[in-house]
Design an enzyme around this catalytic site. Structure first.
Site, short mmCIF file in Angstrom:
data_model
loop_
_atom_site.label_atom_id
_atom_site.label_comp_id
_atom_site.label_asym_id
_atom_site.label_seq_id
_atom_site.Cartn_x
_atom_site.Cartn_y
_atom_site.Cartn_z
N ARG A 141 -0.95 -6.03 -2.26
CA ARG A 141 -2.29 -5.57 -2.64
C ARG A 141 -3.29 -6.70 -2.38
O ARG A 141 -3.03 -7.85 -2.72
CB ARG A 141 -2.29 -5.16 -4.12
CG ARG A 141 -3.69 -4.92 -4.70
CD ARG A 141 -4.40 -3.74 -4.03
NE ARG A 141 -3.94 -2.44 -4.51
CZ ARG A 141 -3.68 -1.41 -3.72
NH1 ARG A 141 -3.86 -1.51 -2.40
NH2 ARG A 141 -3.28 -0.27 -4.22
N PRO A 172 -11.02 -8.38 -0.86
CA PRO A 172 -10.98 -8.17 0.59
C PRO A 172 -11.82 -9.18 1.38
O PRO A 172 -11.42 -9.63 2.44
CB PRO A 172 -11.52 -6.76 0.78
CG PRO A 172 -11.26 -6.08 -0.52
CD PRO A 172 -11.35 -7.15 -1.57
N GLN A 232 -9.82 -15.89 4.59
CA GLN A 232 -8.61 -16.71 4.55
C GLN A 232 -7.80 -16.52 5.84
O GLN A 232 -7.28 -17.48 6.41
CB GLN A 232 -7.80 -16.26 3.33
CG GLN A 232 -6.57 -17.05 3.01
CD GLN A 232 -6.86 -18.41 2.44
OE1 GLN A 232 -7.57 -19.22 3.01
NE2 GLN A 232 -6.24 -18.69 1.31
N GLY A 283 1.60 -13.43 -1.21
CA GLY A 283 0.80 -14.59 -0.79
C GLY A 283 0.11 -14.36 0.53
O GLY A 283 0.54 -13.56 1.35
N GLY A 298 -2.43 -17.25 1.93
CA GLY A 298 -3.08 -18.42 2.51
C GLY A 298 -2.37 -19.00 3.72
O GLY A 298 -3.01 -19.54 4.62
N GLU A 299 -1.05 -18.91 3.73
CA GLU A 299 -0.32 -19.56 4.83
C GLU A 299 0.22 -18.58 5.85
O GLU A 299 0.27 -18.89 7.05
CB GLU A 299 0.81 -20.41 4.24
CG GLU A 299 0.23 -21.62 3.52
CD GLU A 299 1.22 -22.27 2.58
OE1 GLU A 299 1.78 -23.30 2.99
OE2 GLU A 299 1.42 -21.76 1.47
#
Lengths: 226, 732, 334
Positions: free
Chosen positions: B622, B626, B632, B696, B698-699
């Site tokens: 989820r 947005p 990101q 997650g 970010g990566e």
């Protein structure tokens, strides 16, 4: 304390109060931290710092024949005139941050390689880290703090940065915005490619470049109209 | 709780950031602050024989000079990945031993910044030197198997089936070696510490991803108790892993502040940061991939040599992800450390996953070409729903949808597979490349305290750190939706040890750790409000209910942890100890997934590589916010472009250290390097993983970008470049 | 940074007198983008700074004359880059300015200072422990056996292979620019090409200027060659980076034949490098792709390559070839 757009989010108060630390109520601490920090921010905007002011506007503006510990310069920053007593080695960036307390301009590299320190000098975008403060003598500086009034509307570029999420961590953002405003006012925002080229002097490690270009395209006509 | 996707909303702290109103660690401009500067070792390895500080002391305005001779009783806080709190176990200035060029040998404190810098440059040292080995191939570098070290327990070798036999028997075999250069995070914010002692308490303003770790690092180093140390880090000017542990200078500034009884600020110059914080180590991989003629992957062997320091073993977890990109039943991973004379490397955005997926996904592309199969179709054919290593089901995997959506959006079906077959009007060679990525989903324990007030304020105190990933916005968005209040009324107190125990924020686990706790706290508030006032209209705000009931405020506390974790973990957070779990949980395994499709254009003569467009589709469960999530992903793509085409830290073996230690010579992408980046999210919640359904982001946003670029470059040029960064000289 | 005395004279004559009085440890301060940067690194350690930003009469420029373009040494790069006449009639000169640095730096930097910018060699800029004959004469050259991907292929010596990083000087070299200099003995004029010295055995000496001499202005003879010109710059990223290789090319065509041509290369040499041998190869001939290629190779003739910079010989040749074709397109359009 108010909420909504006027609220200042949690930031670091530099005058830690023992009363806060003793409070057993974690969130009460939060309320106190925010109140203190909002005061700090408001205080910054309102006052002219008296540190480094000499009373004599005719004071020596060169060092004569000896390396001097201080040199006197007159500087107008965001419309306010200051007479400052500075180390001749001081950069404009360090004078703004450490002497005048205007910490919006950031030090990202201190060697003119990243653009985070961008301010306007006599209306033109420059790198304050590579500008000896003495070179700003008698001139006008605009920093991010001076782009919009403290309690007033944002500059169209600032609003556009919000709308297009042209930022992430926020560290390069003041420099980006000052460079973006200069990009438009210096006539270099005529196409996306030209904007990309002219904004390449401002590095964003979070990679918000796409948003930055969109923000400038959005704000440019609004700037031209006003 | 509505199961609907979250709407677009502005970044909650953008208003302050565009005015320069957000204060970072070094933004303390009080007039009486003292300034510090470091002097650093110029030899690659050896010992300080003597330090001559006479000229420095005689310079005007000097208040204090600290060296190993007068630092006093300071201990190493230990290496965080070995149970300590520092980015490395070596605390500079405890001993005269020099482990790497750039190691600090003195701290100078003065009235002004200019005076501190001047005096630091006047520090003279004599050294005895030892031979240093600073690269993977250096004769004196020592190679050891991770499996032969104590790290084997926490990071066991990844083995499934019999990969060597299955590879040898495979009809189609790819065998390739890859290298990635060392790289540095270079967030825009310079590492900085402001330290002062007030009433026996050490107060530190320093941007960190681990306020509790920093606190306990100071406790360990200076022999304090935790209640005597406060870390304040509400905003971080870019983390990317660089700020995951205590840095090398905090202790030094704290000692100086105590000696002088004054607040002291140290801003570490960019060139010193290259040598005094962690970095992405140099890596060599060999990947062997075996398949049948239909393209079913039968076996993979992934062997990695990764750089580490002499004093610490920085764990290697490359195989943990390459083993799980596809459903490959036979897999063997082997990770070795190469000990060199450098500061301890660390976690730099997608630390293992970026490199591992680069190597494997380039091999998959080679496999596709070897079989004459479309690279997207080949990947789809090797999809899986089970983790090949633990044999547990994957709690969610929408990778196929990422690939299909991405391919459709990109226009992949128009691709002519033959390399060098697509040309632009200006003669540039067009290359289209695809790659996927996976990133493990971790969860850290969280303790959330939520308070609602009759004035309409909502305060949430929780352990997490805002470094631009937008956790403040996600917190505000999630809580505001639950409580039916404007997001701007939700204030998060984070990154602050005074507020709540602050577990490290890294590994893309921030959202999955903090958001479920925040939402559950909001649920608890609603429950309590309902009990308070069961008969009132259902759509009242908390403030209205409180007013009606004559109460000033209401507060709840909620704790959450990862599936399978015992309650003891809550004590660990308060002790500043790493407590995350995953991606293997008792009943399932959880990963985030990405598909990146890249168009490159290679100039026909000068061979410059441009990237006019990228399409990225992400499965991160989820999406709570947005707008910030899309940013990101774009940021991750920019990082992937930098990793693939721009960034390398140069090492001259004669001198050690990193030669190109500034932002002109360490080449990161600039605005003109970036074209169009289209982002899409699958946005399907994974409620098995946590109650908010979030994974997650970010990566994973970076993982797969570099191989997609390398594969696109192959498509444009016919050349497989297996060493990053790819540069003009590889294509001329 | 070491302390220094600071003065700000009002006239060029005063400035020259002031620096003569202060001695060889003194430096002129123009935009600061080179000097102040190197002072922060302690590579430049002047005892005395003479700020020349208030000097009368040096910050203007005039591109309207029919005989020569005149640029005051203190004119800012950004102002000159935007000059409409320059953009139209000498695009190579305008491009060499706006492709340099960043907009902020171009607002700060002076034309004269830009000529005198110093190498980006990391061993030079990095200070101790790097051996560097330019920074510390006699200490050795770290680059020759070190990381030298960006170092010079042309004009180097056993003592130094540091590349000259500037663009403006390279483009000016293609246009036979002259430099007016003021010293204690009065004004003199030299060809821009004669301003620079190759490192030889004295890499710390980069120009023929005495410490007490001041560049007053740069003059470029008006020429029809300017119209079909270009400055082509290849670097490690799309912007805000120094050249791996660059070429300033100006052409005059007679139908398909080259009537006149100028070629100068940058990034690959220890000083701005006029490529006369390359010019000879194309003048009077048809400018085909092969001819352009041959000219490119001729421009890099004599290149001495190192372990890391080998590729720039080929890149340099291709950059020249590309630049010739770009200039040819501009000639055709006119």
């Amino acid at each position: 304390m108010s909420y909504g757009r006027q609220s200042v989010q949690q930031t670091a108060p530099f005058l830690s109060s023992p009363a806060i630390a003793d409070s057993g109520d974690l969130v009460a601490r939060a309320v106190a931290i925010l109140a203190e920090e909002a005061d700090t921010w408001r205080a910054r905007q309102a006052t002219t710092r008296t540190f480094g002011v000499t009373g004599d506007p005719k004071a020596q503006s060169t060092t004569g024949g000896h390396p001097a510990h201080t040199i006197s310069i007159r500087l107008t920053v965001n419309g306010t005139s200051h007479v400052l007593s500075l180390d001749p080695r001081s950069s404009l960036l360090d004078a703004l941050r450490e002497v005048l307390g205007l910490t919006g301009a950031k030090k990202g590299c201190d060697h003119g390689q990243c653009g985070a320190c961008t301010v306007h000098l006599d209306g033109r975008g420059v790198l304050s880290c590579l500008t000896p403060a003495v070179q700003a003598d008698g001139r006008h500086v605009t920093t991010i703090e001076g782009l919009s009034p403290p309690a007033g509307d944002l500059h169209p570029m600032q609003q556009a940065f919000i709308d297009h999420d042209a930022l992430q961590c926020g560290y390069c953002t003041p420099g980006q915005i000052m460079a973006a405003v200069a990009c438009v006012s210096e006539g270099h925002a005529t196409s996306p490619d030209q904007i990309r080229e002219y904004m390449s002097g401002n590095i964003c490690r979070c990679g918000a470049y796409v948003g930055i270009v969109a923000a400038i395209q959005d704000a440019a006509p609004k700037m031209r109209r006003s | 709780m509505s199961d609907a996707p979250f709407p677009d909303a502005p970044r909650i702290d953008a208003y302050d950031k565009v005015r320069g109103a957000v204060l970072f660690g070094a933004d303390d401009a009080r007039p009486d602050i003292l300034h510090a500067a470091l002097a650093i070792a110029t030899i690659p390895k050896g010992r300080v024989i003597s330090i001559d500080a006479r000229a420095a002391s005689a310079a005007p305005g000097i208040r204090l000079i600290l060296t190993h001779e007068n630092l006093g009783h300071v201990k190493s806080a230990g290496f965080l990945m070995a149970g300590g709190h520092g980015f490395q176990s070596l605390q500079p200035m405890i001993s005269p031993a020099i482990a790497y060029r750039g190691q600090p040998i003195a701290l100078v404190v003065a009235d002004t910044l200019e005076k501190a810098i001047e005096a630091a440059a006047l520090i003279q040292a004599t050294y005895s030197t030892e031979p240093a080995s600073v690269t993977l191939d250096a004769p004196g570098a020592e190679t050891i198997n991770q499996a032969d070290t104590p790290l084997e327990k926490r990071f066991p070798e990844i083995i499934a089936g019999d990969a060597d036999r299955a590879f040898a028997a495979a009809p189609v075999r790819i065998d390739a070696c890859f290298t990635t250069a060392p790289q540095h995070h270079n967030p825009m914010e310079l590492i900085a510490t402001v330290a002062e002692w007030k009433d026996g308490k050490l107060i530190v303003h320093e941007s960190t991803q681990n306020a509790e770790g920093l606190r306990h690092g100071l406790v360990a180093a200076l022999g304090l108790t935790p209640d005597r140390v406060e870390i304040i880090s509400p905003y971080v000017g870019g983390g990317f892993g660089q700020k995951y542990a205590m840095q090398m200078q905090t202790v030094l500034v704290a000692v100086a502040a105590q000696r002088l009884g004054r607040a002291i600020k140290l801003v570490v110059p960019r060139t010193q940061i290259f040598h005094d914080s962690s970095f992405r180590p140099a890596i060599r991989h060999r990947v062997r991939l075996g398949a049948d003629r239909s393209g079913n992957m039968l076996a993979a062997i992934h062997e990695v040599d990764a750089q580490t320091s002499r004093h610490d073993l920085f764990p290697a977890q490359y195989a943990a992800v390459s083993s799980r990109l596809y459903g490959i039943k036979n897999f063997r991973g082997r990770e070795r450390f190469v000990r060199t004379d450098v500061q301890t490397p660390g976690y730099m955005r997608a630390p293992f996953e970026h490199a591992a997926c680069f190597a494997l996904e380039c091999c998959v592309d080679e496999l596709a070409y070897g079989l004459g199969r479309d690279p997207v179709a080949l990947r789809l054919a090797n999809d899986t729903t089970t983790d090949a290593i633990s044999k547990l089901p994957l709690s969610s995997r929408h990778l196929a949808e990422c690939l299909r959506r991405g391919a459709e959006r990109f226009g992949w079906s128009k691709r002519i597979m033959t390399p060098q077959s697509m040309r632009a009007d200006d003669g540039s060679f067009i290359g289209w490349g695809v790659a996927i990525g996976a990133y493990p989903c971790f969860i850290a324990p969280a303790m959330a305290r939520l308070r609602v007030t009759v004035e309409g304020g909502v305060f949430i105190s929780i352990g997490t750190h805002e470094m631009g990933q937008g956790i403040r916005t996600a917190l505000a968005g999630a809580v505001s939706r639950k409580l039916g209040v404007p997001a701007a009324n939700v204030v998060a107190v984070i990154g602050d040890t005074r507020a709540s125990p602050q577990h490290m924020t890294a590994g893309s686990w921030g959202t999955a750790s903090a958001i479920p706790a925040a939402i559950e706290a909001a649920d608890a508030i609603l429950e309590t409000l309902t009990k308070l006032s069961p008969s009132g209209p259902a759509d009242r705000t908390p403030a209205e209910i409180l007013k009606a009931e004559g109460r000033a405020s209401l507060e709840v506390e909620v704790r959450t942890k990862a599936p399978g974790q015992p309650d003891e973990v809550y004590g660990r957070i308060a002790a500043g100890q790493l407590s995350f779990a995953g991606p293997v949980y008792p009943e399932f395994v959880t990963f985030s997934y990405s598909a990146h499709l890249v168009e490159v254009r290679v100039e026909p003569t000068t061979r410059r590589v441009r990237i006019p467009r990228v399409v990225s589709v992400i499965d991160c469960g989820r999406v709570i916010s947005p707008r910030t999530a899309a940013s990101q992903v774009r940021g991750g793509v920019v990082w992937g472009i930098g990793a693939a085409l721009r960034e390398a830290s140069d090492v001259d073996p004669r001198y050690g250290g990193f030669l190109n230690s500034d932002l002109a010579e360490y080449v990161v992408p600039v605005n003109a390097d970036i074209g169009c980046i289209e982002v899409e999210f699958i946005d399907k919640p994974d409620f098995k993983f946590n109650s908010a359904g979030v994974k997650g982001l970010g990566e994973i946003s970076m993982v797969g970008v570099a191989p997609a670029i390398a594969n696109a470059v192959y498509h444009a040029t016919g050349r497989r470049v297996r060493n990053l960064p790819i540069r003009i000289e590889h294509l001329l | 940074m070491r302390p220094f005395t600071y003065t700000k004279p009002k006239s060029a004559a005063d400035a020259v007198r002031a620096i003569a009085a202060a001695g060889p440890g003194a430096r002129f301060l123009a935009g600061g983008t080179t000097l102040y940067d190197l002072m922060k690194l302690n590579v430049e350690t002047p005892s005395s700074i003479i700020d020349i930003n208030s000097l009368e009469g040096l910050s203007g420029f005039d591109t309207s004359s029919s005989s020569e373009l005149v640029f005051g040494a203190m004119a800012r790069m950004s102002d000159v880059a935007d000059d409409g006449r320059l953009v139209r009639d000498y695009p190579a000169l305008a491009e060499s300015l706006w492709l340099a640095a960043s907009p902020q730096l171009r607002n700060m930097a002076s034309l004269g200072g830009n000529l005198l910018q110093r190498t980006r060699c990391a061993y030079f800029r990095g200070g101790e422990p790097f051996a560097c004959n330019k920074r510390r004469p006699g200490s050795g050259c770290s680059a020759r056996e070190g990381i030298n991907r960006g170092h010079a292929l042309l004009g180097g010596s056993n003592s130094c292979i540091a590349a000259y990083p500037g663009d403006w000087a390279v483009a000016l070299s293609a246009f036979d620019a002259k430099v007016d200099i003021l010293g204690p003995k009065g004004e003199r004029t030299i060809a821009l090409e004669d301003l620079y010295r190759e490192p030889g055995a004295t890499p710390h000496v980069e120009t023929v200027l005495e410490f007490n001499e001041l560049i007053l202005r740069i003059r470029v003879p008006v020429t029809p060659l300017g119209r079909a010109s270009t400055y082509h710059k290849i670097r490690d990223r799309e912007s805000f980076a120094f050249a791996l290789a660059s070429a300033a090319v100006a052409l005059q065509m007679d139908e398909d034949t080259v009537r006149d041509v100028r070629i100068a290369v940058g990034g690959v040499a220890t000083r701005p490098w006029r490529a006369r041998a390359a010019e000879q190869m194309v003048v009077g001939r048809a400018l085909t792709a092969q001819a352009a290629r041959a000219a490119g190779e001729a421009a890099l003739q004599g290149a001495i390559v190192t372990r890391d910079n080998l590729f720039r010989k080929e890149l340099g040749a291709r950059t020249v070839a590309d630049a010739l074709m770009i200039a040819k397109q501009r000639a055709i359009r006119r």
